[in-house]
Design an enzyme around this catalytic site. Structure first.
Site, PDB file in Angstrom:
ATOM      1  N   ASN A 282      16.863  44.065  26.514  1.00  0.00           N
ATOM      2  CA  ASN A 282      16.468  43.635  25.526  1.00  0.00           C
ATOM      3  C   ASN A 282      15.519  43.606  23.541  1.00  0.00           C
ATOM      4  O   ASN A 282      13.727  44.180  24.717  1.00  0.00           O
ATOM      5  CB  ASN A 282      15.489  41.876  25.424  1.00  0.00           C
ATOM      6  CG  ASN A 282      16.826  40.606  26.028  1.00  0.00           C
ATOM      7  OD1 ASN A 282      18.037  41.194  25.684  1.00  0.00           O
ATOM      8  ND2 ASN A 282      16.118  39.111  26.392  1.00  0.00           N
TER       9      ASN A 282
ATOM     10  N   GLU B  87      14.680  37.919  30.203  1.00  0.00           N
ATOM     11  CA  GLU B  87      12.972  38.287  30.179  1.00  0.00           C
ATOM     12  C   GLU B  87      11.651  37.595  30.695  1.00  0.00           C
ATOM     13  O   GLU B  87      11.231  37.430  30.523  1.00  0.00           O
ATOM     14  CB  GLU B  87      12.297  38.326  29.125  1.00  0.00           C
ATOM     15  CG  GLU B  87      13.654  38.500  27.894  1.00  0.00           C
ATOM     16  CD  GLU B  87      12.538  38.674  26.612  1.00  0.00           C
ATOM     17  OE1 GLU B  87      12.297  37.788  26.184  1.00  0.00           O
ATOM     18  OE2 GLU B  87      13.760  39.222  25.280  1.00  0.00           O
TER      19      GLU B  87
ATOM     20  N   HIS C 229      16.981  31.381  31.329  1.00  0.00           N
ATOM     21  CA  HIS C 229      16.486  31.948  29.815  1.00  0.00           C
ATOM     22  C   HIS C 229      15.324  30.120  29.905  1.00  0.00           C
ATOM     23  O   HIS C 229      15.298  30.158  28.516  1.00  0.00           O
ATOM     24  CB  HIS C 229      17.626  31.537  29.432  1.00  0.00           C
ATOM     25  CG  HIS C 229      17.046  32.421  27.741  1.00  0.00           C
ATOM     26  ND1 HIS C 229      17.646  33.586  27.218  1.00  0.00           N
ATOM     27  CD2 HIS C 229      15.837  32.303  27.277  1.00  0.00           C
ATOM     28  CE1 HIS C 229      17.194  33.996  26.543  1.00  0.00           C
ATOM     29  NE2 HIS C 229      16.362  33.656  26.097  1.00  0.00           N
TER      30      HIS C 229
ATOM     31  N   GLU D 197      19.901  41.844  23.987  1.00  0.00           N
ATOM     32  CA  GLU D 197      19.714  41.001  23.218  1.00  0.00           C
ATOM     33  C   GLU D 197      18.630  42.385  21.831  1.00  0.00           C
ATOM     34  O   GLU D 197      18.045  43.309  21.745  1.00  0.00           O
ATOM     35  CB  GLU D 197      18.412  40.123  23.126  1.00  0.00           C
ATOM     36  CG  GLU D 197      18.532  38.229  23.195  1.00  0.00           C
ATOM     37  CD  GLU D 197      17.742  38.392  24.188  1.00  0.00           C
ATOM     38  OE1 GLU D 197      16.133  38.032  23.023  1.00  0.00           O
ATOM     39  OE2 GLU D 197      17.796  36.804  24.329  1.00  0.00           O
TER      40      GLU D 197
ATOM     41  N   TYR E 163      13.178  44.478  20.085  1.00  0.00           N
ATOM     42  CA  TYR E 163      12.839  44.021  19.509  1.00  0.00           C
ATOM     43  C   TYR E 163      12.020  45.436  18.076  1.00  0.00           C
ATOM     44  O   TYR E 163      12.463  45.497  17.033  1.00  0.00           O
ATOM     45  CB  TYR E 163      12.293  42.395  18.907  1.00  0.00           C
ATOM     46  CG  TYR E 163      13.117  42.080  19.319  1.00  0.00           C
ATOM     47  CD1 TYR E 163      14.476  40.945  18.729  1.00  0.00           C
ATOM     48  CD2 TYR E 163      13.711  41.173  20.963  1.00  0.00           C
ATOM     49  CE1 TYR E 163      15.266  40.517  18.921  1.00  0.00           C
ATOM     50  CE2 TYR E 163      14.362  39.835  21.145  1.00  0.00           C
ATOM     51  CZ  TYR E 163      15.185  39.981  20.035  1.00  0.00           C
ATOM     52  OH  TYR E 163      16.220  39.284  20.101  1.00  0.00           O
TER      53      TYR E 163
ATOM     54  N   ARG F 237      26.939  36.461  25.328  1.00  0.00           N
ATOM     55  CA  ARG F 237      25.447  36.174  26.506  1.00  0.00           C
ATOM     56  C   ARG F 237      25.480  34.057  26.318  1.00  0.00           C
ATOM     57  O   ARG F 237      25.172  34.464  25.231  1.00  0.00           O
ATOM     58  CB  ARG F 237      24.592  36.951  26.522  1.00  0.00           C
ATOM     59  CG  ARG F 237      23.712  36.306  26.786  1.00  0.00           C
ATOM     60  CD  ARG F 237      22.133  37.615  27.468  1.00  0.00           C
ATOM     61  NE  ARG F 237      21.769  37.480  28.404  1.00  0.00           N
ATOM     62  CZ  ARG F 237      20.360  37.321  27.768  1.00  0.00           C
ATOM     63  NH1 ARG F 237      19.933  37.675  26.527  1.00  0.00           N
ATOM     64  NH2 ARG F 237      19.260  36.879  28.202  1.00  0.00           N
TER      65      ARG F 237
HETATM   66  C1  FCB Z   1      13.432  36.948  23.106  1.00  0.00           C
HETATM   67  C2  FCB Z   1      13.742  36.266  23.469  1.00  0.00           C
HETATM   68  C3  FCB Z   1      14.910  35.357  22.981  1.00  0.00           C
HETATM   69  C4  FCB Z   1      14.649  34.419  21.192  1.00  0.00           C
HETATM   70  C5  FCB Z   1      14.197  36.466  21.017  1.00  0.00           C
HETATM   71  C6  FCB Z   1      14.153  36.207  18.654  1.00  0.00           C
HETATM   72  O1  FCB Z   1      12.603  37.815  23.571  1.00  0.00           O
HETATM   73  O2  FCB Z   1      14.787  36.042  24.925  1.00  0.00           O
HETATM   74  O3  FCB Z   1      15.236  33.733  23.210  1.00  0.00           O
HETATM   75  O4  FCB Z   1      13.597  34.033  21.269  1.00  0.00           O
HETATM   76  O5  FCB Z   1      13.145  36.625  21.489  1.00  0.00           O
END
Ligand code: FCB
Length: 443
Positions: free
Chosen positions: A287, A162, A117, A350, A289, A78
């Site tokens: 995505n 995002e 992006h 992600e 985290y 990607r």
């Molecule tokens: C996400 C973004 C990516 C990167 C990660 C850590 O929000 O999509 O570009 O910065 O965080």
């Protein structure tokens, strides 16, 4: 540690990057300026004044980087396409810009390009950026131009990355390009991105695209306490972060925004927009985290019905982000439960972590914390699949240490270490572990 359960047959493993964060070569082959070039040139916006003029120099070293992906055993790559390379002024097509992606697509690992992006051509920002409805139409025209050139080889397309972060950080809070601080007046930037997604999806379909996705960020909103006020605040946060960017796409309607003082129809939503936004998609990119802890604000401190709070007693990455793998299982299961039959297959587009580990005396990068993070999150995906979520792929953010937006080069998310003085790439221990994990899954 316990073995990682096997994901279903055909599950796709890979990594993710984005153009502005890795390419460099910002003035080459006719590329036009983007909002991020302008933002990084503004003093005080990016930590230590870092720019992405060179970044990882992927523009010139893409063959080396794709060779790393092959060594990893990745099924998919990607990456994102820089709109200002393809249309430097947001309109006219620049052939040499397209030619770069042509070479990249031919380099040999299944391409999964993201069309946007965050690096909008500055020429479009000068006309209002995503606050201007016309940007949605321009985005569709750009998508058509890219599909026309690459559509014979690209099967998997992602429209936007995002849109929540882009609206919130770029238009509401000013922490990212284009740096506006419009708070709730940034909402048209959400709608116009979503409209752009819908129109671009139609353009991709017209060019024969078999698989189109939208990538959103998702984060479970965890109430600070069991109180009704905190629960309500978490619901409001979930509305803004998740429902606002998912309901229109999957259900064809915006969630109720009364809690934000926005009763009644949104003035920037025109007849037919929601039909365009609801264009069927083949997958939803997730995505993930970390979860977000939410509390009720002190009266008079914010125009928003929530405030964010810290988690206590949890490990954090070097970015200070809490490490809570169960939040990924929760995210995938909540999407599955809340959207039911309207939900297409999910892809983790992600997931990753920032740890700053430099080479030791032997030149080896012992990033055990990243290994632990990735193993735990792959297990979290497997747990969601076991409980009924339809997940088709997992892409690590990121292949390379890169330009982390307002943090400059301070946050290292890569499986591969990049020495930003020499641009030397060195695979980390986590790279080897991920390669082994992919190989184990295929056995
Ligand atoms: C996400 C973004 C990516 C990167 C990660 C850590 O929000 O999509 O570009 O910065 O965080």
């Amino acid at each position: 540690m316990a073995a990682i359960p096997r994901l279903p047959e055909g599950f796709v493993w890979g990594t993710a990057t984005s153009a502005f964060q890795i390419e460099g070569a910002v003035d080459e082959d006719g590329r036009g300026p983007s909002v991020w070039d302008a933002f990084t040139a503004t003093p005080g916006k990016v930590r230590d004044g870092h720019t992405a003029a060179t970044a990882c120099d992927h523009y010139h070293r893409y063959e080396e980087d794709v060779a790393l992906l092959r060594r990893l055993g990745a099924d998919a790559y990607r990456f994102s396409i820089a709109w200002p390379r393809v249309q430097p002024d947001g309109q006219a097509v620049n052939e040499p810009g397209l030619a770069f992606y042509d070479r990249l697509v031919d380099a040999g690992v299944t391409p999964m390009p993201t069309l946007f992006h965050w690096d909008l051509p500055q020429a479009l920002e000068d006309r209002g950026g995503w606050l201007d409805r016309d940007t949605a139409h321009r985005f569709a025209a750009y998508a058509a131009a890219v599909a026309d050139r690459l559509g014979d080889r690209v099967r998997h397309w992602i429209t936007l990355n995002e849109p929540f972060e882009h609206m919130a950080l770029g238009y509401a809070l000013g922490q990212h390009a284009p740096g506006h601080t419009y708070l709730l007046d940034a909402l048209p930037a959400a709608h116009h991105q979503l409209l752009g997604h819908g129109l671009a999806t139609a353009a991709l379909r017209a060019a024969g695209a078999p698989h189109v996705m939208l990538t959103n960020s998702y984060t479970p909103a965890i109430p600070y306490s069991g109180s009704e006020a905190d629960t309500e605040a978490a619901r409001a946060y979930d509305t803004l972060h998740r429902r606002l960017f998912t309901d229109p796409v999957l259900l064809g309607a915006y969630p109720d925004l009364d809690g934000f003082g926005l009763a009644g129809p949104l003035p920037f939503v025109k007849d037919g927009d929601l039909d365009a936004i609801k264009a069927p998609i083949d997958g939803l990119g997730v995505n993930y985290y970390n979860p977000t802890r939410v509390t009720v604000p002190e009266p008079g401190t914010t125009p928003l019905p929530f405030e964010l709070a810290e988690f206590e007693h949890v490990n954090t990455t070097d970015f200070g982000w809490p490490v809570i793998p169960s939040g990924l299982t929760q995210t995938l299961l909540e999407l599955t439960a809340d959207y039911g039959p309207a939900l297409p297959p999910l892809w983790v587009t992600e997931n990753g972590c920032s740890y700053d580990v430099e080479p030791d005396a032997d030149g080896r990068i012992r990033d055990q914390a990243r290994i632990d993070y990735l193993e735990a999150h792959v297990k979290a995906v497997a747990a969601a699949v076991e409980q009924g979520a339809d997940v088709r792929g997992y892409l690590v953010w990121s292949l390379l240490d890169n330009f982390e937006w307002a943090e400059g080069y301070h946050q290292r998310f890569g499986l591969v270490h990049v020495d930003f003085a020499t641009l030397t790439r060195t695979p980390k221990d986590s790279f080897d572990r991920y390669a082994a994990l992919i190989a184990e899954q295929r056995r």
